[in-house]
Design a protein around this motif. Structure first.
Motif, PDB file in Angstrom:
ATOM      1  N   ILE A 122       0.840  -1.203   0.000  1.00 39.47           N
ATOM      2  CA  ILE A 122       0.000   0.000   0.000  1.00 39.47           C
ATOM      3  C   ILE A 122       0.874   1.252   0.000  1.00 39.47           C
ATOM      4  O   ILE A 122       0.597   2.232  -0.709  1.00 39.47           O
ATOM      5  N   MET A 123       1.967   1.218   0.762  1.00 37.77           N
ATOM      6  CA  MET A 123       2.876   2.377   0.794  1.00 37.77           C
ATOM      7  C   MET A 123       3.463   2.654  -0.596  1.00 37.77           C
ATOM      8  O   MET A 123       3.608   3.807  -1.003  1.00 37.77           O
ATOM      9  N   ASP A 128      -1.442   9.547  -1.642  1.00 44.04           N
ATOM     10  CA  ASP A 128      -2.088  10.485  -0.715  1.00 44.04           C
ATOM     11  C   ASP A 128      -1.458  10.267   0.656  1.00 44.04           C
ATOM     12  O   ASP A 128      -1.147   9.130   1.029  1.00 44.04           O
ATOM     13  N   LEU A 129      -1.257  11.349   1.401  1.00 45.61           N
ATOM     14  CA  LEU A 129      -0.592  11.219   2.698  1.00 45.61           C
ATOM     15  C   LEU A 129      -1.370  10.310   3.650  1.00 45.61           C
ATOM     16  O   LEU A 129      -0.783   9.625   4.482  1.00 45.61           O
ATOM     17  N   LEU A 130      -2.706  10.281   3.506  1.00 41.58           N
ATOM     18  CA  LEU A 130      -3.505   9.421   4.390  1.00 41.58           C
ATOM     19  C   LEU A 130      -3.365   7.945   4.024  1.00 41.58           C
ATOM     20  O   LEU A 130      -3.299   7.081   4.904  1.00 41.58           O
ATOM     21  N   SER A 131      -3.330   7.632   2.719  1.00 41.37           N
ATOM     22  CA  SER A 131      -3.133   6.231   2.332  1.00 41.37           C
ATOM     23  C   SER A 131      -1.705   5.784   2.666  1.00 41.37           C
ATOM     24  O   SER A 131      -1.475   4.616   2.990  1.00 41.37           O
ATOM     25  N   ILE A 132      -0.744   6.721   2.603  1.00 34.01           N
ATOM     26  CA  ILE A 132       0.614   6.393   3.059  1.00 34.01           C
ATOM     27  C   ILE A 132       0.573   6.011   4.537  1.00 34.01           C
ATOM     28  O   ILE A 132       1.181   5.021   4.956  1.00 34.01           O
ATOM     29  N   TYR A 133      -0.184   6.784   5.323  1.00 32.60           N
ATOM     30  CA  TYR A 133      -0.269   6.516   6.768  1.00 32.60           C
ATOM     31  C   TYR A 133      -0.906   5.145   7.043  1.00 32.60           C
ATOM     32  O   TYR A 133      -0.438   4.393   7.912  1.00 32.60           O
ATOM     33  N   VAL A 134      -1.955   4.801   6.286  1.00 33.07           N
ATOM     34  CA  VAL A 134      -2.616   3.504   6.480  1.00 33.07           C
ATOM     35  C   VAL A 134      -1.626   2.355   6.212  1.00 33.07           C
ATOM     36  O   VAL A 134      -1.509   1.403   7.005  1.00 33.07           O
ATOM     37  N   GLY A 135      -0.910   2.444   5.092  1.00 34.19           N
ATOM     38  CA  GLY A 135       0.064   1.395   4.778  1.00 34.19           C
ATOM     39  C   GLY A 135       1.186   1.343   5.802  1.00 34.19           C
ATOM     40  O   GLY A 135       1.620   0.259   6.221  1.00 34.19           O
ATOM     41  N   LEU A 136       1.632   2.517   6.225  1.00 33.17           N
ATOM     42  CA  LEU A 136       2.728   2.611   7.196  1.00 33.17           C
ATOM     43  C   LEU A 136       2.344   1.934   8.515  1.00 33.17           C
ATOM     44  O   LEU A 136       3.103   1.121   9.065  1.00 33.17           O
ATOM     45  N   LEU A 175       2.281  12.535  11.381  1.00 34.21           N
ATOM     46  CA  LEU A 175       0.884  12.994  11.328  1.00 34.21           C
ATOM     47  C   LEU A 175       0.783  14.505  11.565  1.00 34.21           C
ATOM     48  O   LEU A 175      -0.081  15.170  10.979  1.00 34.21           O
ATOM     49  N   PHE A 176       1.659  15.045  12.408  1.00 31.80           N
ATOM     50  CA  PHE A 176       1.646  16.496  12.619  1.00 31.80           C
ATOM     51  C   PHE A 176       1.984  17.224  11.324  1.00 31.80           C
ATOM     52  O   PHE A 176       1.359  18.236  10.976  1.00 31.80           O
ATOM     53  N   GLY A 177       2.984  16.692  10.592  1.00 31.88           N
ATOM     54  CA  GLY A 177       3.320  17.266   9.284  1.00 31.88           C
ATOM     55  C   GLY A 177       2.159  17.173   8.313  1.00 31.88           C
ATOM     56  O   GLY A 177       1.874  18.124   7.564  1.00 31.88           O
ATOM     57  N   VAL A 178       1.441  16.042   8.321  1.00 30.64           N
ATOM     58  CA  VAL A 178       0.280  15.873   7.432  1.00 30.64           C
ATOM     59  C   VAL A 178      -0.799  16.889   7.768  1.00 30.64           C
ATOM     60  O   VAL A 178      -1.415  17.494   6.876  1.00 30.64           O
ATOM     61  N   SER A 179      -1.034  17.091   9.085  1.00 31.85           N
ATOM     62  CA  SER A 179      -2.083  18.044   9.491  1.00 31.85           C
ATOM     63  C   SER A 179      -1.715  19.459   9.056  1.00 31.85           C
ATOM     64  O   SER A 179      -2.582  20.246   8.643  1.00 31.85           O
ATOM     65  N   LEU A 180      -0.427  19.813   9.147  1.00 31.72           N
ATOM     66  CA  LEU A 180       0.011  21.146   8.699  1.00 31.72           C
ATOM     67  C   LEU A 180      -0.199  21.307   7.192  1.00 31.72           C
ATOM     68  O   LEU A 180      -0.664  22.357   6.721  1.00 31.72           O
ATOM     69  N   VAL A 181       0.162  20.272   6.435  1.00 27.58           N
ATOM     70  CA  VAL A 181      -0.021  20.330   4.985  1.00 27.58           C
ATOM     71  C   VAL A 181      -1.495  20.530   4.649  1.00 27.58           C
ATOM     72  O   VAL A 181      -1.853  21.365   3.799  1.00 27.58           O
TER      73      VAL A 181
END
Length: 479
Positions: A122-123, A128-136, A175-181
């Motif tokens: 998945i990674m 998308d940063l959220l799908s990256i997070y799910v795979g991670l 996740l903090f970086g994702v929220s800022l983006v």
């Protein structure tokens, strides 16, 4: 989402569906497998991965976006998925005898490896940063458990606990970086991020967000300053899991880094300066600290850090050639590193651990064939021609010079010379010392097959490097 779009999404993610479904079925059927039939678990797991690999190759002809732009099946993802399949199948083959010796043979072990594989897949396909997070998260949650699978050993439990705590911190930073983006651009899609920002100069807040995302990702590849978990986790985890983590999750981390860094928004932020500093610091720390290690697994941990640093040099070079050099580097690293870990796993038999470098004294006299294989892997890790490891480093250096980063190339060569010393030190122990004690390596047919595949890969890519480089170049973002 229309029926046609849903069908398209399911078709594009068929390899992931195969692996997840196969893992669930294996989890249920594994409860009915007797102790003397555990070889069935190995072959069933290998069959699931091979079916997924076949589905992946069938999707390699064109780029197939799916799930509203959060996922894509393209040649870039196919290349990395094939590296993941290679690492996972070889880990399965190495695990059969090792699991018996350590008493960890259970269906959950193979199921967790399959779920970790699905997370890595998945990674590789995430856009998308959220799908990256799910795979991670799918990947790291499984590796947390696998690290502590030697439940009777204190160091395994300690390693798992450290991994969970430090991994959670890195995930929080990401996740903090994702929220800022999302707050600054209104999107988490990699393509949408660049389109959403048109201001010049670049918003400093966005640069800060990119730094947080990069910090979260470099933890996964064991780069400085987020390397502190690598030696303890590598030493405490089951050696088969250490071998898996040194190749699979590391390659998955680089797959995400390469996708993020090819984004025009990131390319315009001059973040490559930070990446170059991380590369130099990572390679220097890994190379110098490995010089004083006596434990083979800790030495390979610092070796892994040094190799991550060298690969990051390719990221700093950027462009299609830099990315292709990193992809080729990871493919070659998979063969030679799984090969050297295969020899360490083979040494684990009875009360003989094979984790101390002195355990290998005089191996050339007692087992000359195995000593020759270790010589091949160690020379390749050191980057000595004509092994594949030489060409892995050579193409990264070419990418750096072509981009005008001559000083970085010089630093990389000097640090490689330092790293070569601790590999050659092991070769001297193998060939120049007298044998300490007699032992019988656990050379099962599956371990022999693994060593044969890794040796063939290490020699084959060394003989035909340009063919594999073209394969990597063709895979860079769909060719």
């Amino acid at each position: 989402m229309t029926d046609a779009a849903l069908f398209q999404s399911i078709f594009a993610s068929m390899p992931e569906i195969v692996v997840v479904t196969g893992a669930c079925i294996l989890l249920i059927l594994g409860q009915f497998v007797r102790k003397d039939q555990e070889y069935l678990l190995v072959w069933a797991s290998v069959a699931i991965v091979l079916i997924a690999a076949l589905a992946t190759l069938m999707l390699a002809s064109e780029a197939r976006p799916a799930y509203a732009g959060m996922f894509i099946a393209d040649r870039f993802a196919v290349f990395f998925k094939l590296v993941f399949y290679l690492a996972t199948v070889l880990t399965f083959l190495l695990s059969r005898k090792y699991a018996d010796v350590e008493g960890i043979g259970s269906s959950e072990y193979y199921v967790l490896l399959l779920f970790a594989l699905s997370g890595m897949m998945i990674m590789a396909s995430a856009t998308d940063l959220l799908s990256i997070y799910v795979g991670l998260e799918l990947m790291v949650l499984c590796t947390y458990v696998l690290t502590g699978f030697l439940r009777q050993q204190r160091r395994s439990n300690e390693a798992a606990l450290k991994y969970v705590i430090l991994g959670s911190v890195s995930t929080g930073i990401f996740l903090f970086g994702v929220s800022l983006v999302y707050g600054l651009t209104g999107t988490t899609q990699l393509d949408g991020m660049a389109a959403a920002v048109t201001g010049d100069p670049l918003d400093p807040g966005l640069l800060l967000a990119v730094v947080f995302i990069v910090a979260g990702l470099v933890f996964k590849v064991g780069a400085v300053p987020f390397h502190m978990w690598v030696p303890d986790i590598y030493e405490g985890a089951p050696t088969t899991i250490t071998a898996f983590m040194s190749v699979g999750p590391k390659a998955a981390g680089f797959a995400v880094i390469l996708r993020v860094f090819l984004n025009p928004l990131v390319a315009a932020s001059n973040v490559w300066i930070i990446v170059a500093v991380i590369a130099v610091a990572t390679m220097a720390l890994g190379s110098f600290v490995a010089l004083v290690q006596d434990n083979f697994k800790r030495l390979l941990a610092y070796s892994s850090i040094a190799h991550a640093g060298f690969a990051i040099f390719g990221v700093a070079a950027g462009g299609p050639d830099g990315i292709a050099s990193v992809m080729l580097y990871l493919l070659i690293y998979s063969f030679m590193n799984l090969g050297i870990f295969g020899t360490v796993i083979m040494m684990r038999n009875g009360d003989f651990s094979g984790e101390i470098i002195e355990d290998y004294a005089g191996l050339a006299k007692s087992h000359p064939g195995l000593a020759l294989l270790m010589l091949l892997y160690l020379f390749s890790l050191a980057g000595i021609p004509p092994t594949a490891g030489f060409f892995a480093k050579f193409y990264v250096l070419v990418a750096l010079v072509e981009r005008g980063f001559v000083m970085l190339a010089v630093i990389a060569v000097l640090l490689s010379a330092v790293a070569a010393y601790f590999y050659i030190r092991i070769v001297m122990v193998i060939y120049m010392r007298e044998p300490g004690r007699a032992f019988a390596p656990a050379l099962t047919p599956l371990v022999r097959a693994t060593l044969a595949v890794t040796a063939a890969g290490t020699i084959g890519i060394g003989l035909f490097p340009s063919w594999f480089l073209r394969l990597a170049q063709h895979s860079v973002f769909g060719g």
